[in-house]
Design an enzyme around this catalytic site. Structure first.
Site, PDB file in Angstrom:
ATOM      1  CG  ASP A 311      -0.059 -16.271   0.408  1.00 43.64           C
ATOM      2  OD1 ASP A 311      -1.096 -15.883  -0.147  1.00 43.64           O
ATOM      3  OD2 ASP A 311       1.009 -16.461  -0.215  1.00 43.64           O
ATOM      4  CG  HIS A 334      -0.911 -11.930   1.037  1.00 41.78           C
ATOM      5  ND1 HIS A 334      -0.098 -12.548   0.113  1.00 41.78           N
ATOM      6  CD2 HIS A 334      -0.069 -11.294   1.892  1.00 41.78           C
ATOM      7  CE1 HIS A 334       1.169 -12.307   0.409  1.00 41.78           C
ATOM      8  NE2 HIS A 334       1.211 -11.536   1.481  1.00 41.78           N
TER       9      HIS A 334
END
Length: 491
Positions: A311, A334
């Site tokens: 993430d 991310h």
């Protein structure tokens, strides 16, 4: 707060002093200066570091260890007189001038978890030993008490809170071995399944030591409702690993954290926090395993770290201000994100966020701001500068239309609400995009993005012969210098 990390070179040796203690001597060189420091302990050798600044403007964390000296640099301010006193004390130790009759020599400053009953076999629950060592250190009437998690040891620790405030103005938690979370989610029943390790209400905390926090999160990932929304009994509450809550003037440095069930490092409701030289690792497929998450906090520096997760490498949540993220290697993951914000229709206040000197490699996003449609309030005075990109899917991204429809993001219907995003600068961002859209400023139809500035942007496709584009929705601002792909900002 600090800036760049200090390069040092070390030379190690061991010797026995006149009392038969095993002492580890370490010479640390920085620039043209060098000094030798000594640490000693009857059972466990604790490495101790003493460095001298090459230039002024450095911050030092210091304190006296048990029958030794402990000085740790985070490359960031102490008076020259204090520094000289520390050096003199170190030399006294080295040349045997130190006397056991000095008034502070008998005060315990090292609190080794082994001395409090830890088994260190990786199977026995050592939580009580960790709790006892912390309580003893926190209540110690001495300068800079230090809890030690020794090297080459594996400790199993269940969810645990280390409470402050402590008597000393500074307290250290040195992790040289490995601390393991329970691997099975069933073990967490009846315990705090939101957070694994919590440091709460501590001032002057230093967490360091080149050791490892292992979250053993793989079984949690298989239960995550994020990845398995239709699975019966999926987990909505999943533990975050290392949590700094309501702390002040504290540092996390030189640690490794791997495979957390959810976020790896969380800074919450805290101020004047430094996170540096941290290594975070989790599989690219692991859900919600943000590297470092900051929320409800002020005056935080995240610096010089390597993060590879499933993430956000770094995420910044609500009610945060004066946050700097710099010198980060990010990927996979991310990217660096402000948000998501306003999920529950609340008023957002995020400002003075500065992200610079980031290297993104193979990430889903580069620099991103994401807000929920139903949110209120503002995000303002943001800068993204000196960014390099290597095959990044969404290099520059604002998404003000974040929503959740039947567990799926996207396809949002227009709303009259929105978080106002303003005064955002993108400067010196270069590299390659793995998608056709290199700049995507997807702002709310109801609450426009304003004061956006693009400068010195050069993003190309990572595919030979392909072109990239920019897309804007209700985004207003200015451009200067080269902007490639061509800017789509409205004036």
């Amino acid at each position: 707060m600090g800036s760049n990390p200090c390069p040092v070179s070390n030379q190690h040796g061991k010797q026995a002093n006149e009392e038969g203690y095993q002492a580890e001597v370490e010479e640390v060189r920085l620039g043209k200066l060098s000094v030798v420091s000594v640490s000693q302990r009857a059972v466990t050798t604790l490495p101790v570091f003493l460095t001298l600044p090459e230039s002024e403007g450095m911050k030092w964390y210091s304190g006296f260890g048990k029958r030794g000296i402990e000085l740790r640099s985070s490359c960031t301010y102490v008076s020259e007189s204090i520094m000289k006193a520390m050096v003199v004390f170190a030399l006294m130790l080295i040349f045997g001038v130190f006397s056991a009759d000095l008034p502070f020599s008998s005060a315990q400053t090292i609190f080794n978890v082994l001395d409090y009953g830890a088994k260190a076999d990786g199977k026995t629950d050592d939580s009580n030993a960790f709790s006892a060592a912390w309580k003893a250190a926190c209540s110690a009437a001495t300068q800079n008490p230090t809890v030690v998690v020794p090297r080459s040891k594996d400790f199993l620790v269940y969810p645990l809170t280390f409470h402050g405030p402590c008597k000393s103005s500074n307290i250290s938690f040195q992790v040289i071995g490995t601390i393991n979370a329970p691997s099975s989610p069933s073990v967490w029943r009846g315990r705090n399944s939101r957070r694994w390790l919590i440091f709460h209400g501590v001032t002057g905390l230093l967490i360091t030591g080149n050791g490892t926090f292992n979250g053993h999160g793989s079984e949690w990932w298989d239960l995550s409702c994020t990845d398995h929304p239709n699975m019966a009994g999926c987990a909505t509450v999943i533990p975050m690993a290392l949590n700094i809550i309501s702390c002040k003037q504290s540092t996390i440095s030189d640690i490794y954290t791997i495979d957390s069930a959810k976020f790896h490092v969380v800074v919450n409701q805290s101020s004047d926090i430094l996170v540096e030289n941290v290594h975070v690792t989790a599989p690219e497929s692991s859900p919600n395993t943000d590297g470092i998450h900051v929320e409800l906090s002020q005056n935080v520096l995240v610096n010089n770290s390597v993060i590879a997760t499933g993430d956000d490498c770094v995420s910044i949540g609500e009610l945060s201000s004066n946050i700097t993220v710099s010198y980060i290697t990010c990927g996979p993951g991310h990217g660096v994100s402000i948000g998501s914000l306003g999920k529950y229709g609340n008023s957002v206040k995020v400002e003075d966020i500065h992200v610079k000197k980031i290297n993104f490699k193979g990430t889903t996003n580069g620099v991103r701001i994401k807000t929920w449609q139903i949110g209120l309030g503002y995000v303002r005075n943001i800068s993204f500068e000196h960014i390099t990109l290597e095959s990044v899917k969404n290099p520059i991204y604002i998404d003000q239309n974040y929503c959740d429809i039947n567990g799926t993001r996207g396809n949002c219907e227009p709303k009259s609400t929105g978080v106002h995003i303003s005064e955002v600068t993108y400067d010196d961002i270069v590299g390659t995009s793995s998608s056709n859209t290199a700049i995507n400023l997807n702002c709310s139809q109801s609450v426009a993005c304003t004061g956006i500035h693009l400068s010195s942007i050069k993003i190309e496709s990572d595919k030979s012969g392909k072109q990239v584009i920019s897309e804007c929705t209700n985004a207003h601002g200015t451009n200067s210098g080269v902007v490639q792909p061509k800017s789509c900002l409205q004036s």
